[in-house]
Design an enzyme around this catalytic site. Sequence first.
Site, PDB file in Angstrom:
ATOM      1  N   GLU A   1       0.833  -1.213   0.000  1.00 16.46           N
ATOM      2  CA  GLU A   1       0.000   0.000   0.000  1.00 16.46           C
ATOM      3  C   GLU A   1       0.858   1.250   0.000  1.00 16.46           C
ATOM      4  O   GLU A   1       0.538   2.244  -0.679  1.00 16.46           O
ATOM      5  CB  GLU A   1      -0.913  -0.012   1.231  1.00 16.46           C
ATOM      6  CG  GLU A   1      -1.791   1.218   1.390  1.00 16.46           C
ATOM      7  CD  GLU A   1      -1.080   2.386   2.048  1.00 16.46           C
ATOM      8  OE1 GLU A   1      -1.388   3.532   1.698  1.00 16.46           O
ATOM      9  OE2 GLU A   1      -0.193   2.150   2.886  1.00 16.46           O
TER      10      GLU A   1
ATOM     11  N   GLY B   1       2.056   2.823  -3.581  1.00 16.53           N
ATOM     12  CA  GLY B   1       1.106   3.683  -4.280  1.00 16.53           C
ATOM     13  C   GLY B   1       0.927   5.009  -3.571  1.00 16.53           C
ATOM     14  O   GLY B   1       0.825   6.068  -4.207  1.00 16.53           O
ATOM     15  N   GLU B   2       0.901   4.965  -2.246  1.00 16.31           N
ATOM     16  CA  GLU B   2       0.751   6.186  -1.449  1.00 16.31           C
ATOM     17  C   GLU B   2       1.911   7.141  -1.697  1.00 16.31           C
ATOM     18  O   GLU B   2       1.719   8.355  -1.853  1.00 16.31           O
ATOM     19  CB  GLU B   2       0.688   5.805   0.033  1.00 16.31           C
ATOM     20  CG  GLU B   2       0.703   6.971   0.992  1.00 16.31           C
ATOM     21  CD  GLU B   2       0.738   6.530   2.450  1.00 16.31           C
ATOM     22  OE1 GLU B   2       1.047   7.378   3.307  1.00 16.31           O
ATOM     23  OE2 GLU B   2       0.458   5.351   2.734  1.00 16.31           O
ATOM     24  N   ARG B   3       3.126   6.599  -1.736  1.00 16.81           N
ATOM     25  CA  ARG B   3       4.307   7.446  -1.913  1.00 16.81           C
ATOM     26  C   ARG B   3       4.339   8.088  -3.300  1.00 16.81           C
ATOM     27  O   ARG B   3       4.743   9.242  -3.459  1.00 16.81           O
ATOM     28  CB  ARG B   3       5.571   6.617  -1.676  1.00 16.81           C
ATOM     29  CG  ARG B   3       5.788   6.296  -0.208  1.00 16.81           C
ATOM     30  CD  ARG B   3       6.831   5.225   0.030  1.00 16.81           C
ATOM     31  NE  ARG B   3       6.997   4.991   1.470  1.00 16.81           N
ATOM     32  CZ  ARG B   3       7.635   3.964   2.002  1.00 16.81           C
ATOM     33  NH1 ARG B   3       8.165   3.034   1.208  1.00 16.81           N
ATOM     34  NH2 ARG B   3       7.733   3.846   3.309  1.00 16.81           N
TER      35      ARG B   3
END
Length: 396
Positions: free
Chosen positions: A255, A258-260
Site C-alpha cells: 500500500e 502507491g501512497e508514496r
Amino acid sequence: MAATAESVLKPDFQAKRRHFIFTDEHEQLRESIGSFVTKELAPHAEEWEETTFPDSVIHRMGELGFLGLDKPESLGGQGGDYYTSLVLAEEMAKAGSGGLAMGVAVHTDMAMPPIIAFGSEEQKQEWAVPAIKGEKILCLGITEPDAGSDVAGIKTRAVRDGDDYVINGSKTYITNGHRADVIVLVTKTDVDAGYDGFTLFLVPMDAPGVIREKKLQKLGMHASDTALLAFQDVRVPASAVLGQVGKGFYHIMWELQGERLIGAAGCVAGAQRCFERTLEYAHERKAFGREIGSFQVIRHKFAEMATKIEATRQMTYVTAWRFNNGEYPVREISMAKLQAARVGVEVADECIQIHGGAGYMREYGIERAWRDMRLHRIGAGTDEIMLEVIGRSYGL
C-alpha cells in the site's frame, strides 16, 4: 544551404505538450476536477484552516465520481487507470489546502486500496462501495507513539478469543481519525513471528473500546483532522481480518508504494502552484525602480526552481508509467518520493524568500504552502527511510 527566414527555428516557451502517459480523457478529467476544486473548494481554504474541512467535501466528491477514479466499476468506481489518481492528486493542489488534499488522499489512495486488493467481497461491499460514493470515510492506522519509521516496533495487539479478536493498543498521527467510519488497523497477532506476525483489521470507529482521545495540534495541514486513538479491549469478529492473518506487514508495504507515488505527484503539483503564484508576484512587485523579477538573483532562483520541478515531474511520471504497467519499482518510487518532498519544501521556502516579508504573512498563502509541504519529508516514509530503501536496493 543558406537558411531562409522561414526555416529558422525559434523557441516557443509557451508551447505545451502533455506527457505521454496522459490521453484526451485524462485531460478532460483534469479540467473537470480542476474546475470543481477552484470553484467549490479553494474559496474555503482559509476558513478550513481554522475549522478543518467538513465531511460534506467527501460526500460531494463521491457524488461527482472523484473518489473511485481508478477503482473497479463493479464496486461503483470509474474503472480508470492509475494515472487518473495522479490527475486527482495534482488538481487537488489548486485548493491551496494541503490538509484537504491529505484528507482526501488518505481516503482514496491509502486506506481504500488495501480494502479493494485484499478484502473479502463482504468487506468491499460494506466499506469500499460506500467509501467510493462518499457515504463512508476511511482512515489508516500504522504509526504509534513508540513506532513510526520502525513499523516492526508496532505494539498494538490483536489476540484471538474464540470466534473474535480482542484488540488493545494505540495509534497516533491518524489523518481523518476524528471523522472516519472505519480504520484499516495494523496490529501484531504473533509477537514472535517477526514480519510474519502482523495482521490488518477493519475496525468500525464506533465499536466499543475505540477512543478518539484528542485532536492533535500541528505545524501545518490544519485543514485535516489528526487523531490520537486508543483501543481498549475492542472486540471484532474474525471476519474483520483484512487479507491474510500474518501477512499484514507485506500488505501495508504494498500500500505504501502507491501512497508514496501519489504523494510525489501532489508535491510536484504543490511546488508548481507555489512557483506560479510567486512568478506573478515577481512581475508585480517593484524594488529600486523595477520589477524584482528583472534582477539576476531572482531570475536565477526561478530558473533553479523550474529545473528541479520539471526533473522531479518527469521522474514521477515515468515511475508511475512503470507502476501502471505492472512493475513494482520500489527503488524508483522511493527516489521519486524523496526527491519530490525535498524539492517541494525547497521551492516553498524559496518562494517565501522571494516574497520577502509578504511571504511570511498569512494573506498570501505562501507560508501555509511551506507549512503544509514540510510534512511530506516525514509522512509515508521519512527522507532517511527512503535513503535506506534506495541504498539497500543496491546490496549495501
